[in-house]
Each structure stands twice: as structure tokens, then as C-alpha cells.
Design a protein around this motif. Structure first.
Motif, mmCIF file in Angstrom:
data_model
loop_
_atom_site.group_PDB
_atom_site.id
_atom_site.type_symbol
_atom_site.label_atom_id
_atom_site.label_comp_id
_atom_site.label_asym_id
_atom_site.label_seq_id
_atom_site.Cartn_x
_atom_site.Cartn_y
_atom_site.Cartn_z
ATOM 1 N N UNK A 47 -24.343 9.016 -28.452
ATOM 2 C CA UNK A 47 -23.582 8.043 -29.234
ATOM 3 C C UNK A 47 -22.089 8.118 -28.913
ATOM 4 N N UNK A 48 -21.630 9.255 -28.452
ATOM 5 C CA UNK A 48 -20.208 9.435 -28.157
ATOM 6 C C UNK A 48 -19.883 9.221 -26.686
ATOM 7 N N UNK A 49 -20.853 9.474 -25.821
ATOM 8 C CA UNK A 49 -20.597 9.521 -24.379
ATOM 9 C C UNK A 49 -20.456 8.133 -23.763
ATOM 10 N N UNK A 50 -19.425 7.946 -22.931
ATOM 11 C CA UNK A 50 -19.259 6.750 -22.105
ATOM 12 C C UNK A 50 -19.522 7.165 -20.668
ATOM 13 N N UNK A 72 -15.932 -0.519 -25.933
ATOM 14 C CA UNK A 72 -15.925 -0.570 -27.399
ATOM 15 C C UNK A 72 -16.377 -1.920 -27.917
ATOM 16 N N UNK A 73 -16.538 -2.910 -27.060
ATOM 17 C CA UNK A 73 -16.935 -4.252 -27.503
ATOM 18 C C UNK A 73 -18.450 -4.405 -27.559
ATOM 19 N N UNK A 106 -12.174 4.146 -28.432
ATOM 20 C CA UNK A 106 -12.173 5.265 -27.485
ATOM 21 C C UNK A 106 -11.290 6.401 -27.985
ATOM 22 N N UNK A 107 -11.715 7.622 -27.712
ATOM 23 C CA UNK A 107 -10.923 8.817 -28.035
ATOM 24 C C UNK A 107 -10.665 9.562 -26.735
ATOM 25 N N UNK A 108 -9.468 10.053 -26.568
ATOM 26 C CA UNK A 108 -9.106 10.832 -25.381
ATOM 27 C C UNK A 108 -8.907 12.276 -25.803
ATOM 28 N N UNK A 109 -9.816 13.145 -25.375
ATOM 29 C CA UNK A 109 -9.673 14.574 -25.625
ATOM 30 C C UNK A 109 -10.930 15.266 -25.144
ATOM 31 N N UNK A 110 -10.808 16.402 -24.551
ATOM 32 C CA UNK A 110 -9.559 17.028 -24.163
ATOM 33 C C UNK A 110 -9.084 16.539 -22.789
ATOM 34 N N UNK A 111 -7.833 16.800 -22.527
ATOM 35 C CA UNK A 111 -7.250 16.603 -21.195
ATOM 36 C C UNK A 111 -6.909 17.992 -20.694
ATOM 37 N N UNK A 112 -7.412 18.339 -19.530
ATOM 38 C CA UNK A 112 -7.206 19.681 -18.982
ATOM 39 C C UNK A 112 -6.594 19.597 -17.592
ATOM 40 N N UNK A 114 -15.413 7.109 -30.652
ATOM 41 C CA UNK A 114 -15.267 7.529 -32.039
ATOM 42 C C UNK A 114 -15.274 6.265 -32.887
ATOM 43 N N UNK A 115 -15.087 6.409 -34.165
ATOM 44 C CA UNK A 115 -15.022 5.249 -35.057
ATOM 45 C C UNK A 115 -13.770 5.346 -35.909
#
Length: 104
Positions: A33-36, A102-103, A66-72, A58-59
Motif C-alpha cells: 500500500x505504501x510502495x511505488x 497519487x492520482x 508522496x512521502x520522501x524518506x529516508x534520503x541516504x 502516505x495519506x
């Protein structure tokens, strides 16, 4: 990206003081459900996986976003001017705009 999973895990673990962020990436990868698909963005520099950015779903107020994390970024590439490759979050944002996940 499946063949890059061990290298991504190694780079995320090296970029942070604990393995919690790498565990987060693993958990998000397992959450359908979270993975793109296509938004686990890895970049190389000097032949090394130097950085990784992960976008997931995310919602916000009930709407998908979209959520961005983590960035490494590996410690050796964290100095200004050291990393001449493409920037993973920037490339991920481009993919997001192109795919508009997200659409759906």
C-alpha cells in the motif's frame, strides 16, 4: 531494483548511525500500500552506490500523497562538491510528476 536491494541496504545503513533507517526501507518495500514501483532511487558516483532516496505513499487528510524518506548519502559523498552524480530526490520528484501515482 531488486538486484540493488543489498547495496541500497548497505548504503542506507552506512549513512546513518543505526540500522533503523535501513529497516524502515525494508518495511516500506514490503508494504504494497505504501510502495511505488520505480521510486526507490539509487545513484552511483565513482562506481559506488553513493545515495538513495525513497518515495512512498502516505495519506494527508485522507488523500494519498508522496512521502520522501529516508534520503541516504554515504558519508564519503556528503561533503559539498564531492558528489557529481544526479541527485536522487530530484530524480524521484521528476518520476513522480511523470507518473502522477497519487492520482490513481
Amino acid at each position: 531494483m531488486c538486484s540493488a536491494i543489498p547495496a541500497v541496504r548497505e548504503s542506507v545503513t552506512a549513512a546513518f548511525p543505526t540500522a533503523e533507517e535501513a529497516q524502515l526501507v525494508d518495511a516500506l518495500r514490503a508494504d504494497r500500500k505504501a510502495w511505488f514501483d520505480g521510486l526507490s532511487v539509487a545513484e552511483t558516483a565513482d562506481g559506488t552506490l553513493a545515495g538513495h532516496a525513497l518515495f512512498t505513499r502516505c495519506h494527508v487528510d485522507g488523500a494519498p500523497a508522496p512521502a520522501l524518506a529516508p534520503v541516504a548519502v554515504l558519508p564519503a559523498f556528503q561533503r559539498p562538491g564531492r558528489w557529481r552524480g544526479r541527485h536522487p530526490p530530484r530524480r524521484g520528484r521528476h518520476v513522480l510528476r511523470s507518473a502522477a501515482p497519487t492520482r490513481s
